[in-house]
Design an enzyme around this catalytic site. Structure first.
Site, short mmCIF file in Angstrom:
data_model
loop_
_atom_site.label_atom_id
_atom_site.label_comp_id
_atom_site.label_asym_id
_atom_site.label_seq_id
_atom_site.Cartn_x
_atom_site.Cartn_y
_atom_site.Cartn_z
N HIS A 1 2.14 11.14 -1.14
CA HIS A 1 1.28 10.74 -0.02
C HIS A 1 1.44 11.82 1.05
O HIS A 1 2.33 11.74 1.89
CB HIS A 1 1.64 9.36 0.52
N HIS B 1 0.85 -1.19 0.00
CA HIS B 1 0.00 0.00 0.00
C HIS B 1 0.89 1.25 0.00
O HIS B 1 1.85 1.33 0.76
CB HIS B 1 -0.89 -0.02 1.25
#
Length: 387
Positions: free
Chosen positions: A186, A109
C-alpha cells in the site's frame, strides 16, 4: 452431539419451544439462550419463554429497545479468548442456513498495512513525481508516505481474534526482492511475506474450526503468469481442504459439514479460470472521500442501485487527497479517521443484512480495533432474527 444439530445447547434448555409470530422466525429456548446475548441482557429478558411472552416482548417498545442495545454475542471473553474470536460458531442456528452474502460480516481495509516496512522502496505503481521526491527528499517524503499508508494497527491474528472475517490482501512482487518473495503493498511494501501470512491465517483457522474467512487477493503489482502460478500453488498447499471451491455462495452449515473455512477471491481472471478453488473478485464499494458525510452519501447511492448478487463489500474507509495532506502537514490517516469513527459507526448500526436490494453484506473499515466497529457489524445479524 453433532455440531450441525439445531438441538444446540445455546438454544435448548428447560424452556418450551417458542412460537414465532407470522413475521418472525421459529426458534427454541429463551431469547437469552437462543441469541447468546450474555450477561448484559436486562433481567426482564432472561426468563422469556412460550409464544405469548415472546409476542409481548416483540410488541413492547421498551423491551424491544433494550434488546436492540444488547450485543448478539457474549460481552465477556470465553476461556481467555477475545469475545468475538468465535462469533460465527456462536450465531443462532437459524442463521446457519443463510448464505454468507446474506449475513453481516466485518472486514478490514488494506489488512496488512500494520507491517509496512520503513526501509522498503516506494511502490512501483505510484507516480513518477512521488518516486523523484522519495529520492531527492527521502527524509521528508518517506515519513509522510508512511503516515498516510498505514490503515490498521492490529496484526492479522489480532484482527481475526477481534472478529474480522474479510481480509483485504494487496499482493505485489517487489522488484528489489528475491524471485519468489511476495509482499503486501500500500504505497510501500510490507516486511511480512505473503506465504508466511497465509500460513499464520491457516494456523489460526485450525484453532477455530467453525470460523470462516473470506480472503480477497488483489492488486498483484509486478506479478507474472509464473508468479501467479507460484502463489496459487502456495495457497493450495497451505489451505488444502479448507478451501471452498467456487459455486453458489455457501451457508455456514454447508461449510462446516465439508470442513471448509476459506473462500478465496482472486482478482486475476486467467487464474480463476484455471483453478476451481479460486473465486472471482469481490466488488468493493470504495467512495474515495475525505469527509464521512460524502462517504455515507456515496454508500447510500450505491445501495439505491441495488446490491450485487453475491458477496460484496461496503467500505467505510476515508481516503485522503493531495489537498487534504498539504492542508494537514503533521496529520496522518489515523488522525483523519479516528475522530470520524462515531459518525461512520452510526451509519453502520443503521444497516441491515439479508437479501433485500438495499441490504449490506461485508462492511470493511480502517483501524478496526479502535472502536466498536467489529461488534457493531456482527450485531447487525440480530436483525435477521426479527423477521
Amino acid at each position: 452431539m453433532s455440531p450441525l444439530s439445531d438441538q444446540d445447547p445455546r438454544c435448548v434448555g428447560s424452556d418450551v419451544p417458542v412460537t414465532s409470530p407470522p413475521w418472525g422466525p421459529v426458534f427454541r429456548g429463551s431469547v437469552m439462550q437462543c441469541c447468546n446475548l450474555g450477561d448484559s441482557v436486562p433481567t426482564t429478558l432472561t426468563n422469556l419463554s412460550g409464544g405469548g411472552l415472546f409476542l409481548n416482548f416483540l410488541q413492547d417498545p421498551a423491551l424491544h429497545a433494550a434488546f436492540a442495545q444488547t450485543p448478539l454475542l457474549p460481552s465477556g471473553s470465553m476461556d481467555g479468548q477475545a469475545p468475538n474470536s468465535d462469533w460465527m460458531s456462536q450465531l443462532c442456528p437459524q442463521l446457519w442456513d443463510l448464505p454468507l452474502h446474506h449475513l453481516s460480516i466485518p472486514g478490514s481495509h488494506d489488512t496488512m498495512t500494520y507491517c509496512l516496512s520503513r526501509k522498503s522502496p516506494i511502490s512501483h505503481s505510484q507516480s513518477r513525481v512521488l518516486h523523484v521526491l522519495g529520492k531527492v527528499l527521502p527524509c521528508v517524503t518517506r515519513p509522510i508516505v508512511m503516515k498516510w499508508s498505514v490503515t490498521q494497527a492490529l496484526d492479522v491474528r489480532e484482527q481475526l481474534d477481534a472478529g474480522v472475517r474479510y481480509l483485504d490482501l494487496r499482493i505485489a512482487h517487489m522488484l528489489e526482492g528475491s524471485e519468489h518473495n511476495l509482499h503486501f503493498v500500500h504505497m510501500v511494501y510490507t516486511s511480512a511475506l505473503v506465504e508466511d501470512t497465509l500460513t499464520e491465517i491457516s494456523e489460526w483457522l485450525e484453532r477455530h474450526p467453525r470460523e470462516v474467512v473470506i480472503l480477497a487477493c488483489r492488486n498483484f503489482e509486478g506479478m507474472t503468469d509464473e508468479l501467479h502460478g507460484y502463489l496459487v500453488s502456495c495457497i493450495k498447499n497451505i489451505f488444502g481442504d479448507m478451501l471452498c471451491p467456487r459455486g453458489d455462495v455457501p451457508t455456514l452449515r454447508q461449510l462446516w459439514a465439508r470442513g471448509q473455512q476459506v473462500i478465496l477471491s482472486y482478482e486475476d481472471e486467467v487464474s480463476v479460470r484455471r483453478h476451481p478453488e479460486l473465486w472471482p473478485g469481490i466488488p468493493y464499494w470504495w467512495g474515495n472521500k475525505v469527509k464521512p458525510q460524502a462517504l455515507i452519501q456515496f454508500l447510500e447511492t450505491m445501495k439505491g442501485c441495488g446490491r450485487p448478487g453475491g458477496l460484496f463489500v461496503a467500505g467505510i474507509n476515508l481516503t485522503e487527497n493531495l489537498g487534504y495532506v498539504l492542508a494537514h502537514p503533521t496529520a496522518s490517516l489515523r488522525d483523519m479517521t479516528l475522530p470520524n469513527l462515531p459518525h461512520l459507526s452510526a451509519w453502520v448500526r443503521e444497516q441491515s443484512p439479508g437479501q433485500g436490494a438495499r441490504c449490506t453484506n461485508i462492511i470493511a473499515g480502517d483501524f478496526v480495533g479502535a472502536d466498536t466497529f467489529v461488534s457493531d457489524v456482527i450485531a447487525l445479524n440480530r436483525k435477521l432474527l426479527w423477521w
